[in-house]
Scaffold this active site. Structure first.
Site, short mmCIF file in Angstrom:
data_model
loop_
_atom_site.label_atom_id
_atom_site.label_comp_id
_atom_site.label_asym_id
_atom_site.label_seq_id
_atom_site.Cartn_x
_atom_site.Cartn_y
_atom_site.Cartn_z
N GLY A 137 70.67 48.12 42.45
CA GLY A 137 71.81 47.59 42.89
C GLY A 137 72.85 47.58 42.08
O GLY A 137 74.18 47.08 42.11
N ASN A 171 75.16 50.12 41.34
CA ASN A 171 76.35 50.58 42.11
C ASN A 171 76.85 49.40 42.98
O ASN A 171 77.96 49.34 42.98
CB ASN A 171 75.88 51.89 42.81
CG ASN A 171 75.85 52.89 42.10
OD1 ASN A 171 76.99 53.41 41.77
ND2 ASN A 171 74.78 53.63 41.60
N LEU A 181 66.23 56.81 56.23
CA LEU A 181 67.17 57.79 56.87
C LEU A 181 67.91 56.71 57.89
O LEU A 181 67.10 55.91 58.50
CB LEU A 181 66.37 58.71 57.87
CG LEU A 181 67.21 59.71 58.46
CD1 LEU A 181 67.91 60.80 57.33
CD2 LEU A 181 66.10 60.68 59.32
N ILE A 182 69.23 57.10 58.12
CA ILE A 182 69.84 56.20 59.09
C ILE A 182 69.65 56.65 60.53
O ILE A 182 69.88 57.77 60.88
CB ILE A 182 71.62 56.26 58.78
CG1 ILE A 182 71.67 55.82 57.14
CG2 ILE A 182 72.30 55.32 59.95
CD1 ILE A 182 71.47 54.49 56.99
N ASN A 242 77.64 57.81 51.54
CA ASN A 242 76.47 57.67 50.78
C ASN A 242 77.00 58.18 49.35
O ASN A 242 77.63 59.19 49.20
CB ASN A 242 75.46 58.47 51.54
CG ASN A 242 74.11 58.65 50.53
OD1 ASN A 242 73.73 57.48 50.07
ND2 ASN A 242 73.49 59.94 50.26
N HIS A 294 74.77 60.49 46.23
CA HIS A 294 73.54 61.20 45.99
C HIS A 294 73.86 61.61 44.35
O HIS A 294 74.78 62.10 44.06
CB HIS A 294 73.33 62.36 46.76
CG HIS A 294 72.12 63.07 46.73
ND1 HIS A 294 70.80 62.57 47.23
CD2 HIS A 294 71.74 64.13 45.69
CE1 HIS A 294 69.92 63.15 46.87
NE2 HIS A 294 70.74 64.55 45.94
N ASP A 301 71.46 63.68 53.49
CA ASP A 301 72.40 64.41 52.30
C ASP A 301 73.33 65.73 52.78
O ASP A 301 73.50 66.43 52.05
CB ASP A 301 71.46 64.98 51.12
CG ASP A 301 70.47 63.85 50.64
OD1 ASP A 301 71.18 62.50 50.41
OD2 ASP A 301 69.66 64.01 50.06
N GLU A 316 78.62 57.72 38.55
CA GLU A 316 78.56 56.93 39.68
C GLU A 316 79.59 55.63 39.54
O GLU A 316 80.06 55.21 40.40
CB GLU A 316 77.20 56.34 39.94
CG GLU A 316 76.39 57.52 40.50
CD GLU A 316 74.89 57.43 40.89
OE1 GLU A 316 74.62 58.13 41.64
OE2 GLU A 316 74.41 56.41 40.52
#
Ligand code: GAR
Length: 191
Positions: A12, A14, A87-88, A102, A104, A145, A174
């Site tokens: 966590g 980010n 996966l959503i 998202n 990546h 992705d 990021e």
């Protein structure tokens, strides 16, 4: 007021940077942090940041409307996936079309897709002797992705770099870029 829900499965870091970036902003709130992993480091971070946490299991996520309803009840404007490894489901992608982003840890379309996440990405980059890697921030669609790319930034990969060294460089990119790119997405008129 724009309301953000962050989904995260791991440490966590980010999520925390995003929360710090918006902490003084009266117009943006990190309203919820959601995780599928009861051991995730993000839970402690969220508690420290006084952000409500929701922990859910696979069945709840894929087979019920509980999470959708919660996001609706909380009037969430934008979903941010920050190290979220599931996966959503289609119904959630549809209700948050162009309102879900998202991050990546590679330069998509390289090193994306099922099984390519976190440390596996950096190991693959080192094994392929890549000279550079980077980050991709993109909208989320039904496939891992593959949604439209919003932003990319790259970093050098040295011959002597191990996967951990690449991970450190990627996290720095990021932490610097993700919050401000989210800020730019929030400024768009459809939100
Ligand atoms: C980040 O590097 C993110 O890009 C990656 O997981 C890490 C989470 O770090 N996401 C993926 O691999 C998604 N396919 P964090 O928990 O410290 O924010």
């Amino acid at each position: 007021m724009k309301r953000i829900a962050i989904f995260a499965s791991g440490s966590g870091s980010n999520a925390e940077k995003i929360a710090e970036y918006f902490s003084e902003r009266p117009d943006v709130e990190i309203s919820l942090i959601l995780t599928n992993n009861p051991q995730a480091g993000v839970i402690q971070r969220a508690r420290r940041l006084h952000i409500p946490v929701v922990i859910f299991d696979r069945t709840t996520f894929y087979e019920t409307e509980r999470i959708s309803k919660l996001l609706q009840n909380e009037s969430i404007d934008l979903i941010v996936l920050a190290g979220f490894m599931m996966l959503i489901p289609d119904f959630l992608v549809k209700s948050f079309a162009n309102r879900m982003v998202n991050i990546h840890p590679a330069l998509l379309p390289k090193y994306g897709g099922k099984g390519m996440y976190g440390q596996f990405v950096h190991e693959a980059v080192v094994a392929a002797k890549e000279k550079e890697s980077g980050i991709t921030i993109h909208y989320v669609n039904e496939r891992y992705d593959e949604g439209n790319i919003i932003f990319q930034a790259s970093c050098e990969v040295l011959e002597s770099d191990q996967a951990d060294d690449v991970a450190t460089k990627i996290h720095a990119l990021e932490h610097f870029h993700f919050p401000r790119v989210i800020d730019q997405v929030l400024a768009k008129s459809h939100l």
